[in-house]
Scaffold this active site. Structure first.
Site, short mmCIF file in Angstrom:
data_model
loop_
_atom_site.label_atom_id
_atom_site.label_comp_id
_atom_site.label_asym_id
_atom_site.label_seq_id
_atom_site.Cartn_x
_atom_site.Cartn_y
_atom_site.Cartn_z
N ASP A 32 0.83 -1.20 0.00
CA ASP A 32 0.00 0.00 0.00
C ASP A 32 0.87 1.26 0.00
O ASP A 32 1.99 1.24 0.52
CB ASP A 32 -0.90 -0.02 1.25
CG ASP A 32 -2.01 1.02 1.17
OD1 ASP A 32 -2.28 1.54 0.07
OD2 ASP A 32 -2.60 1.31 2.22
N GLY A 33 0.34 2.33 -0.58
CA GLY A 33 1.03 3.62 -0.49
C GLY A 33 1.65 4.12 -1.79
O GLY A 33 2.35 5.14 -1.77
N ASN A 34 1.38 3.43 -2.90
CA ASN A 34 1.94 3.91 -4.18
C ASN A 34 1.41 5.30 -4.51
O ASN A 34 2.16 6.17 -4.97
CB ASN A 34 1.54 2.97 -5.32
CG ASN A 34 2.15 1.59 -5.18
OD1 ASN A 34 3.02 1.38 -4.35
ND2 ASN A 34 1.70 0.66 -6.00
N ARG B 115 -0.21 8.98 -10.00
CA ARG B 115 -0.37 7.74 -9.23
C ARG B 115 0.27 6.57 -9.98
O ARG B 115 0.83 5.66 -9.38
CB ARG B 115 -1.86 7.46 -9.00
CG ARG B 115 -2.56 8.49 -8.12
CD ARG B 115 -4.03 8.13 -7.96
NE ARG B 115 -4.21 6.80 -7.42
CZ ARG B 115 -4.10 6.49 -6.13
NH1 ARG B 115 -3.83 7.42 -5.25
NH2 ARG B 115 -4.26 5.25 -5.72
N HIS C 17 2.81 3.45 -8.95
CA HIS C 17 2.68 2.00 -9.18
C HIS C 17 3.92 1.46 -9.90
O HIS C 17 4.37 0.35 -9.63
CB HIS C 17 1.43 1.70 -10.02
CG HIS C 17 0.15 2.06 -9.32
ND1 HIS C 17 -0.11 1.74 -8.02
CD2 HIS C 17 -0.96 2.74 -9.75
CE1 HIS C 17 -1.31 2.18 -7.67
NE2 HIS C 17 -1.84 2.80 -8.70
N ARG D 281 -11.50 1.91 -9.07
CA ARG D 281 -10.57 3.04 -9.31
C ARG D 281 -10.77 3.61 -10.72
O ARG D 281 -11.33 2.95 -11.59
CB ARG D 281 -9.13 2.55 -9.16
CG ARG D 281 -8.85 2.19 -7.73
CD ARG D 281 -7.39 2.14 -7.45
NE ARG D 281 -7.21 1.96 -6.03
CZ ARG D 281 -6.07 2.09 -5.39
NH1 ARG D 281 -4.99 2.42 -6.06
NH2 ARG D 281 -6.00 1.91 -4.10
N LEU E 170 10.85 -21.08 -4.96
CA LEU E 170 9.98 -20.07 -4.35
C LEU E 170 8.66 -20.05 -5.13
O LEU E 170 8.67 -20.07 -6.36
CB LEU E 170 10.66 -18.68 -4.43
CG LEU E 170 9.77 -17.45 -4.21
CD1 LEU E 170 9.27 -17.38 -2.77
CD2 LEU E 170 10.55 -16.16 -4.53
C1 FPP Z 1 -1.63 0.28 -3.38
O1 FPP Z 1 -1.23 1.62 -3.48
C2 FPP Z 1 -1.14 -0.56 -4.46
C3 FPP Z 1 -1.92 -1.15 -5.42
C4 FPP Z 1 -3.36 -0.98 -5.53
C5 FPP Z 1 -1.38 -2.03 -6.44
C6 FPP Z 1 -0.05 -2.66 -6.23
C7 FPP Z 1 0.60 -2.67 -7.55
C8 FPP Z 1 1.92 -2.66 -7.79
C9 FPP Z 1 2.91 -2.72 -6.74
C10 FPP Z 1 2.42 -2.50 -9.20
C11 FPP Z 1 2.50 -3.67 -10.07
C12 FPP Z 1 2.27 -5.01 -9.49
C13 FPP Z 1 2.92 -6.12 -9.86
C14 FPP Z 1 2.57 -7.42 -9.22
C15 FPP Z 1 3.97 -6.11 -10.85
P1 FPP Z 1 -2.37 2.71 -3.49
O2 FPP Z 1 -2.56 3.13 -4.89
O3 FPP Z 1 -3.60 2.19 -2.81
O4 FPP Z 1 -1.71 3.85 -2.64
P2 FPP Z 1 -2.45 4.97 -1.78
O5 FPP Z 1 -3.20 4.26 -0.70
O6 FPP Z 1 -1.33 5.78 -1.26
O7 FPP Z 1 -3.34 5.71 -2.73
#
Ligand code: FPP
Length: 255
Positions: A20-22, A33, A37, A71, A131
């Site tokens: 979480d937190g991208n 955003r 990701h 989203r 793995l």
């Molecule tokens: C949450 O951050 C993250 C996601 C919804 C998706 C996770 C995806 C990746 C790490 C990228 C690609 C994945 C793979 C497996 C290659 P958020 O957008 O909810 O962050 P926020 O809460 O700060 O808005």
């Protein structure tokens, strides 16, 4: 990279991560955003590689929840192409390093091209032994339980099981993670104290580790910190300290 302080003999068998937190990472830097990701994908690479190096056998990543379909359209399609690109680029590396890929969740909802790439990678890596990376895609813990109940109910109706045959082992076996051990450690980044409909049935005695670090900043050092903290925990599985000292066995079924 030094693994000082980490006992290689007491590593978790199964680590699950809520990444979480991208979005916040990107916002803090005035970026889109999607850029968040993209950076998050590099953290995925880091934890996969580190798990492989350390010999952790199972790693589950909550990459896209069933609720994430709500989203904005462009964010969803960017996430889907990041995923597809990741699978395509990483497949040769998975083969070289003996990494097997599995996917859980409602895969039918994924775009056809992603489903295709996913199936191809799962098939290509199915004999790999070192793995197992489990990608949760369009996953919902509650949906997993609902589907499990429906499946067992149908088998009871057909006479395959009697109602009294239903126990924790049978239920576990029918969940999407039926062939995997329950997670020993669940990591959540970006500080939120929630499970967000990830594993529900699977985490009765899982150690929880929440860090304020945002997912794109969660790399080797942060992962090793989480593993070190895991090793500091005393896992009692409902027993007293005294019972543990006397080696009284666990009676829970999550082993
Ligand atoms: C949450 O951050 C993250 C996601 C919804 C998706 C996770 C995806 C990746 C790490 C990228 C690609 C994945 C793979 C497996 C290659 P958020 O957008 O909810 O962050 P926020 O809460 O700060 O808005």
């Amino acid at each position: 990279m030094s693994f000082k302080g980490l006992d290689r003999n007491r590593l978790p068998r199964h680590v699950a991560i809520i990444m979480d937190g991208n979005g916040r990472w990107a916002k803090l830097r005035g970026k889109s955003r999607i850029e968040g990701h993209r950076r998050g994908r590099a953290s995925v690479r880091a934890v996969v590689e580190m798990s492989r190096r350390l010999g952790i056998p199972y790693l589950s990543l909550y990459a896209f929840s069933a609720e994430n379909w709500l989203r904005p359209k462009d964010e969803v399609s960017a996430l889907m192409s990041l995923l597809e690109h990741y699978l395509t680029v990483e497949e040769p590396k998975m083969m070289r390093h003996g990494i097997r890929l599995l996917a859980i969740g409602d895969k039918d909802r994924l775009p056809a091209t992603v489903q295709c790439t996913l199936e191809r990678t799962i098939e290509a890596t199915k004999e790999n032994k070192h793995l197992t990376v489990i990608l949760a895609l369009s996953y919902s813990g509650r949906s997993d339980i609902v589907r499990t109940v429906q499946e067992i109910a149908a088998k009871v109706k057909e006479g395959e099981y009697a109602p009294e045959d239903i126990d924790e082992t049978l239920i576990s076996a029918h969940t999407e993670t039926g062939s995997l051990p329950d997670p020993d450690l669940l990591i959540r980044t970006s500080g939120e104290m929630r499970i967000s409909n990830f594993f529900l049935w699977q985490i009765p005695y899982t150690e929880l580790y929440v860090t304020p670090i945002l997912w794109p900043d969660f790399r080797d050092k942060e992962y090793l910190q989480a593993l070190t903290e895991f090793q500091r925990r005393q896992r009692r599985f409902g027993r007293t300290d005294e019972q543990i000292a006397k080696n009284i066995p666990r009676t829970d079924r999550s082993q």
